[in-house]
Design a protein around this motif. Sequence first.
Motif, short mmCIF file in Angstrom:
data_model
loop_
_atom_site.label_atom_id
_atom_site.label_comp_id
_atom_site.label_asym_id
_atom_site.label_seq_id
_atom_site.Cartn_x
_atom_site.Cartn_y
_atom_site.Cartn_z
N GLN A 112 0.91 -1.20 -0.01
CA GLN A 112 -0.12 0.08 0.07
C GLN A 112 0.88 1.25 0.12
N HIS A 113 0.35 2.32 -0.75
CA HIS A 113 1.12 3.36 -0.92
C HIS A 113 0.10 4.65 -0.77
N ILE A 114 0.18 5.48 0.02
CA ILE A 114 -0.71 6.51 0.20
C ILE A 114 -0.34 7.51 -0.57
N PRO A 115 -1.17 8.12 -1.65
CA PRO A 115 -0.29 9.19 -2.56
C PRO A 115 -0.31 10.52 -1.73
N VAL A 116 1.04 11.33 -1.52
CA VAL A 116 1.05 12.56 -0.85
C VAL A 116 0.51 13.63 -1.46
N ASP A 155 2.34 10.29 -16.20
CA ASP A 155 2.87 9.97 -14.78
C ASP A 155 4.27 9.54 -14.81
N LEU A 156 5.26 10.46 -14.51
CA LEU A 156 6.61 9.90 -14.63
C LEU A 156 7.10 8.85 -13.45
N THR A 157 6.49 8.66 -12.39
CA THR A 157 6.76 7.82 -11.36
C THR A 157 5.42 7.42 -10.77
N ALA A 158 4.74 6.46 -11.52
CA ALA A 158 3.44 6.25 -11.30
C ALA A 158 3.38 5.29 -10.17
N GLY A 159 4.37 4.72 -9.60
CA GLY A 159 4.19 3.74 -8.33
C GLY A 159 3.28 3.16 -8.42
N TYR A 160 2.27 2.93 -7.39
CA TYR A 160 1.00 2.14 -7.22
C TYR A 160 -0.28 2.73 -7.58
N GLY A 161 -0.14 3.88 -8.50
CA GLY A 161 -1.09 4.40 -9.13
C GLY A 161 -2.23 5.19 -8.35
N GLY A 162 -1.70 5.77 -7.19
CA GLY A 162 -2.76 6.66 -6.27
C GLY A 162 -3.12 7.97 -7.05
N HIS A 163 -2.04 8.81 -7.49
CA HIS A 163 -2.25 9.92 -8.10
C HIS A 163 -2.61 9.66 -9.29
N VAL A 170 4.76 5.70 -15.98
CA VAL A 170 5.99 5.15 -15.94
C VAL A 170 6.63 4.79 -14.73
N ASP A 171 7.31 3.92 -14.42
CA ASP A 171 8.15 3.39 -13.45
C ASP A 171 9.15 2.46 -13.52
N ARG A 172 10.17 2.72 -12.81
CA ARG A 172 11.38 1.73 -13.19
C ARG A 172 11.28 0.36 -12.19
N ASP A 173 10.23 0.45 -11.32
CA ASP A 173 10.36 -0.70 -10.30
C ASP A 173 9.27 -1.80 -11.01
N ASN A 194 10.75 1.64 -17.18
CA ASN A 194 11.97 2.36 -17.63
C ASN A 194 12.12 3.44 -16.63
N ASP A 195 13.41 3.91 -16.53
CA ASP A 195 13.64 5.03 -15.68
C ASP A 195 13.09 6.28 -16.65
N PHE A 196 12.74 7.47 -15.68
CA PHE A 196 11.84 8.38 -16.38
C PHE A 196 12.73 8.99 -17.34
N ALA A 240 5.66 14.22 -11.67
CA ALA A 240 6.78 13.41 -10.90
C ALA A 240 6.80 13.46 -9.35
N ASP A 241 6.37 12.32 -8.77
CA ASP A 241 6.23 12.46 -7.37
C ASP A 241 7.52 11.58 -6.96
N LEU A 242 8.61 12.13 -6.66
CA LEU A 242 10.12 11.43 -6.69
C LEU A 242 10.14 10.69 -5.69
N ARG A 281 18.08 -0.95 -4.70
CA ARG A 281 17.78 -0.73 -6.19
C ARG A 281 16.40 -0.42 -6.42
N MET A 282 15.91 0.80 -7.07
CA MET A 282 14.57 0.84 -7.45
C MET A 282 14.27 -0.16 -8.65
N ASP A 283 15.06 -0.22 -9.46
CA ASP A 283 15.13 -1.24 -10.64
C ASP A 283 15.63 -2.30 -10.43
N SER A 323 21.30 13.04 -10.47
CA SER A 323 21.70 13.30 -12.00
C SER A 323 20.61 13.13 -12.80
N LEU A 324 19.68 11.84 -12.90
CA LEU A 324 18.36 11.79 -13.49
C LEU A 324 17.59 13.01 -13.67
N LEU A 325 17.17 13.45 -12.34
CA LEU A 325 16.55 14.73 -12.26
C LEU A 325 16.74 15.78 -12.96
C1 LIG Z 1 7.03 8.22 -4.51
S1 LIG Z 1 6.78 6.90 -5.28
C2 LIG Z 1 5.29 7.53 -6.55
C3 LIG Z 1 3.86 7.10 -6.01
C4 LIG Z 1 2.78 7.40 -6.73
N1 LIG Z 1 2.67 8.64 -7.30
C5 LIG Z 1 1.49 6.76 -6.31
O1 LIG Z 1 0.46 7.65 -6.27
O2 LIG Z 1 1.37 5.52 -6.25
C6 LIG Z 1 7.80 6.90 -6.48
C7 LIG Z 1 7.83 5.94 -7.56
O3 LIG Z 1 8.88 6.65 -8.52
C8 LIG Z 1 9.64 5.41 -9.06
N2 LIG Z 1 10.87 6.00 -9.51
C9 LIG Z 1 11.74 6.77 -8.67
N3 LIG Z 1 12.55 7.43 -9.48
C10 LIG Z 1 12.56 6.78 -10.78
C11 LIG Z 1 12.98 7.01 -11.97
N4 LIG Z 1 14.26 7.77 -12.09
N5 LIG Z 1 12.47 6.77 -13.20
C12 LIG Z 1 11.44 5.97 -13.08
N6 LIG Z 1 10.64 5.60 -11.91
C13 LIG Z 1 11.18 6.18 -10.87
C14 LIG Z 1 9.93 4.61 -7.97
O4 LIG Z 1 9.98 3.21 -8.23
C15 LIG Z 1 8.52 4.72 -7.12
O5 LIG Z 1 7.64 3.72 -7.54
#
Ligand SMILES: C[S@@+](CC[C@H](N)C(=O)[O-])C[C@H]1O[C@@H](n2cnc3c(N)ncnc32)[C@H](O)[C@@H]1O
Length: 318
Positions: A18-22, A41-49, A66-69, A90-92, A111-113, A138-140, A224-226
């Motif tokens: 579970q991940h509560i979106p901030v 969505d560049l860091t979609a995670g668990y899709g809350g946002h 997008v997510d790399r995990d 992939n990474d963003f 992008a929710d980093l 490792r996230m990936d 550096s990726l950001l």
């Molecule tokens: C804070 S969580 C996002 C949660 C999401 N907003 C939600 O509501 O569930 C950050 C996500 O970004 C991914 N992430 C972090 N850096 C990344 C990158 N450079 N490229 C792709 N995904 C990345 C992580 O794997 C993680 O799942």
Amino acid sequence: MTLQQKQKQEKDMHQNKQHIPVLLEQVLHSLSPKEGDSYLDLTAGYGGHAGAVLERTNNPSQTTLVDRDSSAIAVLKEQFGPKGVEIIQNDFFAASQQLLESGRTFDLMLADLGVSSPHLNEPSRGFALQQEGPLDMRMDQSQELDAAFIVNTYSEDDLTNLIKENSEEPKARTIARLIVQNRPFTTTTQLANIVSRAWPGHSRVHPATRTFQAIRIAVNEELSLLTKSLPLWIELLSPGGRLVVISFHSLEDRIVKQTFASLSGDRYDATLDLITKRPVTGDINELVFNPRARSAKLRAAAKINNRKGSIHAYSGKK
Ligand SMILES: C[S@@+](CC[C@H](N)C(=O)[O-])C[C@H]1O[C@@H](n2cnc3c(N)ncnc32)[C@H](O)[C@@H]1O
């Protein structure tokens, strides 16, 4: 395993995923999604946002997540795949390059980093300093570089620089020396215990928090990726499109702030209007029920649609 143990295990696994979106309300306010908008969505995670935005845009065929995990991707595929949403693992930075090459643009981008709650809650991922796990971070999960390699092979000078640059830890040199003297390390708690020796006595946060942050940032090349990705994100915005970035520590926030500032303001070549003049933070209710929100800072900007019509368009004043 008894039925009760199995039920408990399933409940724990469910909670870990579970991940509560901030700052959800603040994200929706800044993005202001309308029916038909396209969304990246560049860091979609668990899709809350993503779920909340998609409910408002109702445009799954122009939504890209997008997510790399791979654990996050599996959940996103299950939740959004059947609706026709595009999901990219992939990474963003690489994903943004790929989207630009195919000529895509988006009305709304987020992008929710940083890390997700499942990263921190599952000891096997090696992010949590108070739960025993392998030194991974490792996230990936398919990437080669992990925390164990950095901790067990980098020189004292390299570790000092890495810790200082990625966390502004004042005792970076002492900690690097302790690491070199006591390695090899295999687990998170072994490392956390040795790092804590640099900070004897009580402290409000765990004394290894900054070092863990620094190593995690290095493993995942977060800064550096950001830095490389922000200009691509602005290119990917449609005219008038909105970009929201949520960061979790001052180093990230500084990069976002400086990039937005360098592209906005009263100047002939401004490409952004700032939606947030100052970073937006969580309200007291959210801070109580979602501890991850305590360090979250949101910044938002819109791509200038028509320079003459922009409130921040160049005014010609000297
Ligand atoms: C804070 S969580 C996002 C949660 C999401 N907003 C939600 O509501 O569930 C950050 C996500 O970004 C991914 N992430 C972090 N850096 C990344 C990158 N450079 N490229 C792709 N995904 C990345 C992580 O794997 C993680 O799942």
